[in-house]
Design a protein around this motif. Structure first.
Motif, PDB file in Angstrom:
ATOM      1  N   PHE A 214       0.840  -1.194   0.000  1.00  0.00           N
ATOM      2  CA  PHE A 214       0.000   0.000   0.000  1.00  0.00           C
ATOM      3  C   PHE A 214       0.874   1.243   0.000  1.00  0.00           C
ATOM      4  O   PHE A 214       1.827   1.334   0.766  1.00  0.00           O
ATOM      5  N   GLU A 215       0.545   2.161  -0.897  1.00  0.00           N
ATOM      6  CA  GLU A 215       1.275   3.435  -0.920  1.00  0.00           C
ATOM      7  C   GLU A 215       0.345   4.513  -0.362  1.00  0.00           C
ATOM      8  O   GLU A 215      -0.598   4.927  -1.062  1.00  0.00           O
ATOM      9  N   PRO A 216       0.630   4.944   0.871  1.00  0.00           N
ATOM     10  CA  PRO A 216      -0.250   5.951   1.472  1.00  0.00           C
ATOM     11  C   PRO A 216      -0.267   7.215   0.625  1.00  0.00           C
ATOM     12  O   PRO A 216       0.730   7.551  -0.011  1.00  0.00           O
ATOM     13  N   ASN A 217      -1.384   7.872   0.626  1.00  0.00           N
ATOM     14  CA  ASN A 217      -1.567   9.149  -0.087  1.00  0.00           C
ATOM     15  C   ASN A 217      -1.452   9.036  -1.606  1.00  0.00           C
ATOM     16  O   ASN A 217      -1.225  10.039  -2.268  1.00  0.00           O
TER      17      ASN A 217
ATOM     18  N   GLN B 237      -2.329   2.869  -7.253  1.00  0.00           N
ATOM     19  CA  GLN B 237      -1.526   1.950  -6.445  1.00  0.00           C
ATOM     20  C   GLN B 237      -0.662   1.085  -7.380  1.00  0.00           C
ATOM     21  O   GLN B 237      -0.889  -0.116  -7.539  1.00  0.00           O
TER      22      GLN B 237
ATOM     23  N   GLU C 227      -3.948  -2.431   1.445  1.00  0.00           N
ATOM     24  CA  GLU C 227      -4.501  -1.665   2.567  1.00  0.00           C
ATOM     25  C   GLU C 227      -3.396  -1.123   3.452  1.00  0.00           C
ATOM     26  O   GLU C 227      -2.312  -1.714   3.551  1.00  0.00           O
ATOM     27  N   ASP C 228      -3.736  -0.042   4.115  1.00  0.00           N
ATOM     28  CA  ASP C 228      -2.810   0.510   5.095  1.00  0.00           C
ATOM     29  C   ASP C 228      -2.624  -0.534   6.196  1.00  0.00           C
ATOM     30  O   ASP C 228      -3.613  -1.075   6.713  1.00  0.00           O
TER      31      ASP C 228
ATOM     32  N   GLU D  43      -2.055  -0.283   9.164  1.00  0.00           N
ATOM     33  CA  GLU D  43      -2.786   0.095  10.368  1.00  0.00           C
ATOM     34  C   GLU D  43      -4.200  -0.486  10.377  1.00  0.00           C
ATOM     35  O   GLU D  43      -4.718  -0.860  11.420  1.00  0.00           O
TER      36      GLU D  43
END
Ligand SMILES: C[S@@+](CC[C@H](N)C(=O)[O-])C[C@H]1O[C@@H](n2cnc3c(N)ncnc32)[C@H](O)[C@@H]1O
Length: 368
Positions: free
Chosen positions: A89-92, A96, A127-128, A130
């Protein structure tokens, strides 16, 4: 905190060293359960990357598949279900791309290696961490699981995740941690929110020990009766120190990891460089004060404990070996030497300080 993207450039030497430790551990871990015929085992790679680097060098997910392939005969024979969970997952980022590359790389591998495709159940996640970790933790706990946490930085080493892993009893995990970040930012509020490390204590030692120091502090955070053992492997990358944290509660897992670590570096077993300056210690001439190398120091403290009757048999000796992050070989050498000198006696050819003798055969001998 900005991170350089690992997949923008070909993997560096220390990244390859990390991946080799990951794959060596998978190579040791998979057959342990497969040969026993355990019905289901799981491998989680929460930060999978793209599958390959710019030069087509395999990353962690492809290396996992390759290690499964090595055991394919046994997997079919023993009818073991191997579940593989890959997340990237690449945040922001809206697009993807790395996740797409990951799926492509693994699907192509599985098309070529149809036996592996038939043997495993593979699930891809975008998915993140977190959000994903809480969803998968029950699955991690249910089956013997190998968990890779090859994060950028340090964020996911926080108590929130580490303490969940501490509660598992058949999970082995390998974290990657950019330990040098602690040195620079460890006291900042942002950092402390993720992981509160006493930087004043950590900075009493030279910078090169930062990864070891973090682990010492993490050990103190664990519940007093924990079975979880944590071990460092520091990786020098240019001027920076990063590292692996291995965690497991079963002595068999500890034994396997320590053998891999000492196999990689027979001088200190916990770094890809001479972290304790042992080569210099060995070269000191007869006129200098002789400093003990890590192995010599270990042998000396084992000897003292045996003479003080704190260690009275091979079971105690092996536990001490693991506590100190060593393997059985130097302990055996030390005990044999003590027997030769008449400091102790035992009723066997060797002092039996091995996992096989202690945990498999339950063969106990006293050191008198
Ligand atoms: C150190 S790299 C992993 C490298 C991989 N193991 C390999 O061998 O190629 C970390 C990866 O985690 C991804 N990532 C970053 N933040 C994430 C998050 N919050 N959740 C899941 N993945 C994340 C990055 O895009 C990056 O590909």
């Amino acid at each position: 905190m900005a991170h350089k993207d690992l997949h923008d450039e070909p993997f560096e030497e220390s990244t390859i060293a990390k991946l080799e430790i990951f794959e060596d551990y998978a190579q040791a871990w998979i057959p342990t359960f497969v040969i026993q015929g355990v019905p289901t085992i799981c491998i989680f790679d929460f930060f999978s990357g793209t599958g390959y680097d710019k030069n087509s060098i395999a990353g962690s997910p492809i290396r996992i598949l390759e290690k499964i392939k090595e055991q394919i005969g046994h997997i079919f024979q023993k009818k073991v279900k191997v579940k593989v969970y890959l997340n990237e997952f690449e945040p922001n980022k809206k697009e993807q791309k790395k996740f797409e590359l990951l799926q492509k790389a693994c699907s192509e591998y599985l098309e070529i290696n149809k036996d592996v495709k038939r043997a495993i159940e593979i699930k891809y996640f975008n998915e993140d961490f977190e959000e994903l970790f809480p969803k998968l933790i029950e699955e991690i706990k249910r089956f013997p699981s190998l968990v890779y946490l090859d994060q950028n930085g340090i964020k996911f080493l926080s108590d929130k995740y580490l303490m969940e892993l501490e509660k598992t009893n058949q999970t082995d995990f390998l974290y990657f941690v950019s330990a040098s970040y602690f040195w620079r930012f460890g006291n900042s509020k942002e950092f402390k929110e993720h992981l509160d490390i006493d930087m004043a204590a950590a900075k009493q030692d030279p910078y090169k020990f930062i990864h070891r120091n973090i682990i010492e502090q993490l050990r103190k955070k664990l519940p007093s009766k924990t079975k979880l053992k944590l071990y460092p492997f520091s990786l020098k990358k240019g001027a920076n120190i990063h590292g692996i944290i291995f965690g497991a509660s079963h002595p068999r897992a500890v034994d396997k990891f320590l053998k891999i670590a000492w196999g990689r570096n027979p001088i200190n077993g916990d770094a890809n460089f001479d972290i304790d300056d042992d080569s210099n210690k060995r070269q000191l001439d007869m006129f200098s004060d002789k400093k003990l190398t890590k192995i010599e120091e270990f042998k000396e403290s084992l000897r003292k404990k045996v003479l003080a009757r704190e260690i009275i048999n091979n079971f105690d000796a092996l536990n001490f070996v693991y506590e100190e992050g060593h393997i059985g070989k130097p302990a055996s050498e030390c005990l044999k030497e003590m027997k030769k000198k008449g400091e102790i006696d035992y009723d066997s050819m060797s002092p039996l300080v091995t996992y096989e003798n202690v945990y498999k055969k339950h063969k106990k001998i006293d050191y008198k």
